[in-house]
Design a protein around this motif. Sequence first.
Motif, short mmCIF file in Angstrom:
data_model
loop_
_atom_site.label_atom_id
_atom_site.label_comp_id
_atom_site.label_asym_id
_atom_site.label_seq_id
_atom_site.Cartn_x
_atom_site.Cartn_y
_atom_site.Cartn_z
N VAL A 219 0.83 -1.21 0.00
CA VAL A 219 0.00 0.00 0.00
C VAL A 219 0.87 1.26 0.00
CG1 VAL A 219 -1.83 1.25 1.21
CG2 VAL A 219 -1.82 -1.26 1.18
N CYS A 220 1.79 1.35 0.97
CA CYS A 220 2.59 2.58 1.09
C CYS A 220 4.04 2.39 0.62
CB CYS A 220 2.56 3.09 2.53
SG CYS A 220 3.46 2.05 3.71
N CYS A 221 4.41 1.15 0.28
CA CYS A 221 5.73 0.84 -0.27
C CYS A 221 6.87 1.05 0.72
CB CYS A 221 6.00 1.60 -1.56
SG CYS A 221 4.84 1.21 -2.87
N ARG A 222 6.58 1.21 1.98
CA ARG A 222 7.64 1.33 2.98
C ARG A 222 8.20 -0.06 3.29
NH1 ARG A 222 9.47 6.36 4.10
NH2 ARG A 222 9.76 5.86 6.29
N PRO A 223 9.51 -0.14 3.53
CA PRO A 223 10.09 -1.45 3.84
C PRO A 223 9.65 -1.93 5.22
CG PRO A 223 11.74 0.27 4.07
CD PRO A 223 10.51 0.93 3.48
N LEU A 224 9.45 -3.22 5.33
CA LEU A 224 9.11 -3.83 6.60
C LEU A 224 9.64 -5.26 6.60
CD1 LEU A 224 6.47 -5.85 5.85
CD2 LEU A 224 5.37 -3.64 5.67
N VAL A 225 9.55 -5.89 7.76
CA VAL A 225 9.98 -7.28 7.87
C VAL A 225 8.77 -8.09 8.29
CG1 VAL A 225 11.48 -8.91 9.09
CG2 VAL A 225 12.34 -6.62 8.48
N ILE A 226 8.51 -9.15 7.56
CA ILE A 226 7.42 -10.05 7.93
C ILE A 226 8.02 -11.24 8.66
CG2 ILE A 226 5.48 -11.43 7.12
CD1 ILE A 226 5.45 -9.70 4.61
N VAL A 227 7.50 -11.49 9.85
CA VAL A 227 7.99 -12.59 10.67
C VAL A 227 6.97 -13.72 10.61
CG1 VAL A 227 8.72 -13.30 12.98
CG2 VAL A 227 9.14 -10.95 12.19
N PHE A 228 7.42 -14.87 10.13
CA PHE A 228 6.56 -16.05 10.04
C PHE A 228 7.02 -17.05 11.10
CE2 PHE A 228 6.72 -14.35 5.71
CZ PHE A 228 5.40 -14.35 5.34
N THR A 229 6.11 -17.48 11.93
CA THR A 229 6.39 -18.62 12.81
C THR A 229 5.31 -19.66 12.55
OG1 THR A 229 5.06 -17.88 14.68
CG2 THR A 229 7.30 -17.01 14.53
N GLU A 230 5.41 -20.79 13.21
CA GLU A 230 4.47 -21.87 12.91
C GLU A 230 3.04 -21.52 13.28
OE1 GLU A 230 5.69 -25.71 14.21
OE2 GLU A 230 7.76 -25.38 13.59
N ASP A 231 2.87 -20.58 14.21
CA ASP A 231 1.50 -20.26 14.62
C ASP A 231 1.20 -18.77 14.60
OD1 ASP A 231 2.37 -21.30 17.99
OD2 ASP A 231 3.00 -19.56 16.82
N ASP A 232 2.06 -17.98 13.98
CA ASP A 232 1.78 -16.55 13.94
C ASP A 232 2.49 -15.92 12.74
OD1 ASP A 232 0.68 -14.19 14.76
OD2 ASP A 232 2.21 -13.76 16.27
N VAL A 233 1.89 -14.86 12.24
CA VAL A 233 2.51 -14.07 11.19
C VAL A 233 2.28 -12.61 11.54
CG1 VAL A 233 2.55 -13.51 8.73
CG2 VAL A 233 1.98 -15.83 9.45
N TYR A 234 3.35 -11.83 11.54
CA TYR A 234 3.16 -10.41 11.81
C TYR A 234 4.26 -9.61 11.12
CZ TYR A 234 6.78 -11.17 15.38
OH TYR A 234 7.94 -11.50 16.03
N ALA A 235 4.01 -8.33 10.99
CA ALA A 235 4.97 -7.45 10.35
C ALA A 235 5.50 -6.47 11.37
CB ALA A 235 4.31 -6.70 9.20
N ARG A 236 6.76 -6.10 11.17
CA ARG A 236 7.33 -5.05 12.03
C ARG A 236 8.15 -4.12 11.17
NH1 ARG A 236 12.64 -6.37 13.04
NH2 ARG A 236 13.21 -8.56 12.88
N GLY A 237 8.31 -2.90 11.64
CA GLY A 237 9.10 -1.94 10.91
C GLY A 237 10.58 -2.25 11.05
N LEU A 238 11.37 -1.72 10.17
CA LEU A 238 12.79 -2.03 10.18
C LEU A 238 13.49 -1.47 11.42
CD1 LEU A 238 13.85 -1.55 6.47
CD2 LEU A 238 13.32 -3.66 7.67
N GLY A 239 12.96 -0.42 11.99
CA GLY A 239 13.64 0.20 13.11
C GLY A 239 13.25 -0.38 14.46
N ASP A 240 12.32 -1.29 14.50
CA ASP A 240 11.83 -1.82 15.78
C ASP A 240 12.82 -2.81 16.39
OD1 ASP A 240 9.69 -0.32 15.29
OD2 ASP A 240 8.35 -1.96 14.75
#
Length: 56
Positions: free
Chosen positions: A35-56
Amino acid sequence: MDFAEITCPTCCEVFEVAVPPPYEMPAEVDYDCEVCCRPLVIVFTEDDVYARGLGD
Ligand SMILES: [Zn+2]
């Protein structure tokens, strides 16, 4: 292939990403928000998926 909904940490929009196969879990994937084209990191685990910003 499975898809998961994640929420962009920058613009808070929700979009779908392809989930890696289980044998690659856990995984962290560099991604650009569809949507906004900002870089992020997607974290995949066996029971969860979430995104975090690069600076977190
Ligand atoms: Zn975004």
